[in-house]
Design a protein around this motif. Structure first.
Motif, PDB file in Angstrom:
ATOM      1  N   ASP A   6       0.835  -1.210   0.000  1.00  0.00           N
ATOM      2  CA  ASP A   6       0.000   0.000   0.000  1.00  0.00           C
ATOM      3  C   ASP A   6       0.869   1.260   0.000  1.00  0.00           C
ATOM      4  OD1 ASP A   6      -2.379  -1.381  -0.023  1.00  0.00           O
ATOM      5  OD2 ASP A   6      -2.591  -1.379   2.171  1.00  0.00           O
ATOM      6  N   ASN A   7       1.858   1.274   0.884  1.00  0.00           N
ATOM      7  CA  ASN A   7       2.722   2.442   0.977  1.00  0.00           C
ATOM      8  C   ASN A   7       3.561   2.631  -0.281  1.00  0.00           C
ATOM      9  OD1 ASN A   7       2.268   3.772   3.521  1.00  0.00           O
ATOM     10  ND2 ASN A   7       3.093   1.964   4.537  1.00  0.00           N
ATOM     11  N   LEU A   8       3.976   1.520  -0.878  1.00  0.00           N
ATOM     12  CA  LEU A   8       4.762   1.624  -2.108  1.00  0.00           C
ATOM     13  C   LEU A   8       3.936   2.256  -3.219  1.00  0.00           C
ATOM     14  CD1 LEU A   8       7.459   1.088  -3.447  1.00  0.00           C
ATOM     15  CD2 LEU A   8       6.650  -1.216  -4.044  1.00  0.00           C
ATOM     16  N   GLN A   9       2.671   1.906  -3.275  1.00  0.00           N
ATOM     17  CA  GLN A   9       1.783   2.524  -4.275  1.00  0.00           C
ATOM     18  C   GLN A   9       1.636   4.018  -4.020  1.00  0.00           C
ATOM     19  OE1 GLN A   9       0.525   1.138  -7.062  1.00  0.00           O
ATOM     20  NE2 GLN A   9       1.809  -0.606  -6.460  1.00  0.00           N
ATOM     21  N   LEU A  10       1.541   4.386  -2.755  1.00  0.00           N
ATOM     22  CA  LEU A  10       1.451   5.811  -2.415  1.00  0.00           C
ATOM     23  C   LEU A  10       2.724   6.556  -2.832  1.00  0.00           C
ATOM     24  CD1 LEU A  10      -0.134   5.561   1.164  1.00  0.00           C
ATOM     25  CD2 LEU A  10      -1.256   6.371  -0.927  1.00  0.00           C
ATOM     26  N   HIS A 113      16.513  -5.226   0.618  1.00  0.00           N
ATOM     27  CA  HIS A 113      16.832  -6.412  -0.181  1.00  0.00           C
ATOM     28  C   HIS A 113      16.062  -7.630   0.306  1.00  0.00           C
ATOM     29  CE1 HIS A 113      19.980  -6.294  -3.296  1.00  0.00           C
ATOM     30  NE2 HIS A 113      20.324  -5.149  -2.761  1.00  0.00           N
ATOM     31  N   GLU A 114      15.850  -7.708   1.600  1.00  0.00           N
ATOM     32  CA  GLU A 114      15.227  -8.889   2.188  1.00  0.00           C
ATOM     33  C   GLU A 114      13.705  -8.834   2.154  1.00  0.00           C
ATOM     34  OE1 GLU A 114      16.985  -8.912   6.031  1.00  0.00           O
ATOM     35  OE2 GLU A 114      18.899  -9.755   5.327  1.00  0.00           O
ATOM     36  N   ASN A 115      13.141  -7.729   1.666  1.00  0.00           N
ATOM     37  CA  ASN A 115      11.678  -7.566   1.595  1.00  0.00           C
ATOM     38  C   ASN A 115      11.208  -7.836   0.172  1.00  0.00           C
ATOM     39  OD1 ASN A 115       9.018  -6.570   1.529  1.00  0.00           O
ATOM     40  ND2 ASN A 115       9.457  -5.124   3.187  1.00  0.00           N
ATOM     41  N   ASP A 116      10.413  -8.873  -0.018  1.00  0.00           N
ATOM     42  CA  ASP A 116       9.942  -9.265  -1.354  1.00  0.00           C
ATOM     43  C   ASP A 116       9.167  -8.147  -2.052  1.00  0.00           C
ATOM     44  OD1 ASP A 116      11.084 -11.734  -1.081  1.00  0.00           O
ATOM     45  OD2 ASP A 116       9.254 -12.723  -0.382  1.00  0.00           O
ATOM     46  N   THR A 117       8.537  -7.283  -1.282  1.00  0.00           N
ATOM     47  CA  THR A 117       7.755  -6.197  -1.872  1.00  0.00           C
ATOM     48  C   THR A 117       8.618  -5.293  -2.742  1.00  0.00           C
ATOM     49  OG1 THR A 117       6.249  -6.200   0.026  1.00  0.00           O
ATOM     50  CG2 THR A 117       6.268  -4.222  -1.354  1.00  0.00           C
ATOM     51  N   PHE A 118       9.886  -5.160  -2.374  1.00  0.00           N
ATOM     52  CA  PHE A 118      10.766  -4.223  -3.069  1.00  0.00           C
ATOM     53  C   PHE A 118      11.713  -4.908  -4.064  1.00  0.00           C
ATOM     54  CE2 PHE A 118      10.244  -2.456   1.372  1.00  0.00           C
ATOM     55  CZ  PHE A 118       9.185  -1.623   1.035  1.00  0.00           C
ATOM     56  N   HIS A 119      11.505  -6.201  -4.284  1.00  0.00           N
ATOM     57  CA  HIS A 119      12.429  -6.959  -5.139  1.00  0.00           C
ATOM     58  C   HIS A 119      12.526  -6.357  -6.545  1.00  0.00           C
ATOM     59  CE1 HIS A 119      14.584 -10.305  -6.921  1.00  0.00           C
ATOM     60  NE2 HIS A 119      13.682 -10.339  -7.873  1.00  0.00           N
ATOM     61  N   GLU A 120      11.388  -6.082  -7.150  1.00  0.00           N
ATOM     62  CA  GLU A 120      11.376  -5.548  -8.522  1.00  0.00           C
ATOM     63  C   GLU A 120      12.046  -4.175  -8.574  1.00  0.00           C
ATOM     64  OE1 GLU A 120       8.164  -4.349 -12.036  1.00  0.00           O
ATOM     65  OE2 GLU A 120       7.504  -5.485 -10.270  1.00  0.00           O
ATOM     66  N   LEU A 121      11.759  -3.345  -7.582  1.00  0.00           N
ATOM     67  CA  LEU A 121      12.337  -1.991  -7.534  1.00  0.00           C
ATOM     68  C   LEU A 121      13.870  -2.054  -7.431  1.00  0.00           C
ATOM     69  CD1 LEU A 121      10.968   0.899  -5.343  1.00  0.00           C
ATOM     70  CD2 LEU A 121      13.398   0.410  -5.394  1.00  0.00           C
TER      71      LEU A 121
END
Length: 315
Positions: A6-10, A113-121
């Motif tokens: 959610d925060n990444l979308q924001l 790096h260890e958070n899958d949410t940010f893998h693509e970024l």
């Protein structure tokens, strides 16, 4: 959808809203090479209001600030790529990015790096900014939970200036910095017999402008002034420019050391230093003292015929 998603979308929405400003900076950067100061200041202004568009605990703001930095630089890069100017500004932009990333607290990059949410970024950032290689490596150069002494013991097994500088910049307090600086210089001072270590020592001396330590190293571990390393030459040049009070007695000593080597190349270097000494003493109103020193050399080394001939060409 998770809270991080959610925060990444924001964050993405906020970055998109800044496209016009980033485009303006990219236009300016096409023709001016000194825009980075203004861009850095603008990026910091965005980071200072991260709480306005991220719904998270304040302890996680560093993580979001790092993500925002990556996205803003990605946007800037894309704009310059479209205009065909990125290759001309790549080095300074990547250096600015690297410098801003270094300001992030220890462990921030690793946690992302260890958070899958940010893998693509993160993957995209590593592709776009190739000089960073693996962003996580930057974090690995930061101080860890070990004490400064433990870091120092490991670093001393293979002293390297850039690793020292990275560690030094990440220390949180001036007291810590001063302690590490003193420990490093004190330890390297004892290892002057190893040429690579001596070069690292003088790089650190130049970095901190600890000129008295350089003078002590030359006194206690003397070298042929004709064969000083590039790092030592850089230090003595800076000392001559900024601390003539230290350079003048050192030049006087080196001049006699060179003369007593009794080779043509050493005599020529001695004459060069005599000329430099004359300049420094003129600048500091000590011309009479220089004249006395020159008379002393002529008297003391009057039997050094080859040197005397070299000296006559100067006089």
């Amino acid at each position: 959808m998770s809270k991080d998603q959610d925060n990444l979308q924001l964050v993405y929405m906020e970055i998109d809203s800044l496209t016009a400003t980033i485009r303006s900076y990219s236009d300016e950067w096409m023709y001016q090479s000194k825009v980075e100061h203004h861009y850095r200041k603008w990026v910091k202004s965005i980071l200072n209001r991260v709480e306005d568009f991220v719904n998270d605990h304040p302890s996680n703001y560093h993580q979001w600030k790092l993500i925002i930095i990556l996205l803003l630089f990605n946007k800037l890069r894309n704009q310059l790529v479209i205009k065909g100017h990125y290759s001309f500004r790549k080095k300074e932009i990547e250096n600015l990015l690297y410098d801003m990333l270094k300001q992030c607290p220890q462990g921030t990059l690793t946690s992302i790096h260890e958070n899958d949410t940010f893998h693509e970024l993160i993957t995209k950032a590593e592709q776009d900014f190739s000089h960073l290689k693996q962003l996580k490596q930057i974090d690995l150069n930061l101080p860890d939970t070990r004490s400064n002494d433990a870091w120092l013991n490991q670093w001393l097994t293979r002293p390297h200036f850039s690793k020292y500088k990275n560690y030094y910049y990440q220390l949180s307090s001036e007291l810590e910095k001063e302690k590490v600086q003193n420990q490093v210089i004190e330890n390297l001072f004892q290892l002057q017999a190893h040429p690579p270590t001596r070069r690292t020592f003088f790089q650190i001396i130049a970095f901190h402008k600890s000129f008295e330590h350089a003078i002590n190293a030359w006194l206690y571990y003397p070298q042929d002034p004709l064969t000083l390393s590039r790092e030592e030459q850089d230090v003595i040049k800076t000392i001559a420019e900024e601390r003539s009070d230290l350079a003048i007695p050192l030049y006087m000593q080196w001049i006699e050391v060179l003369i007593e080597k009794k080779t043509s190349s050493h005599y020529q270097k001695a004459i060069f230093l005599i000329k430099e000494l004359n300049k420094l003493m003129k600048q500091t109103g000590r011309q009479e003292e220089f004249t006395s020193f020159l008379l002393l050399l002529k008297k003391k080394y009057r039997r050094y015929v080859a040197f005397y001939e070299e000296l006559k060409t100067y006089i």
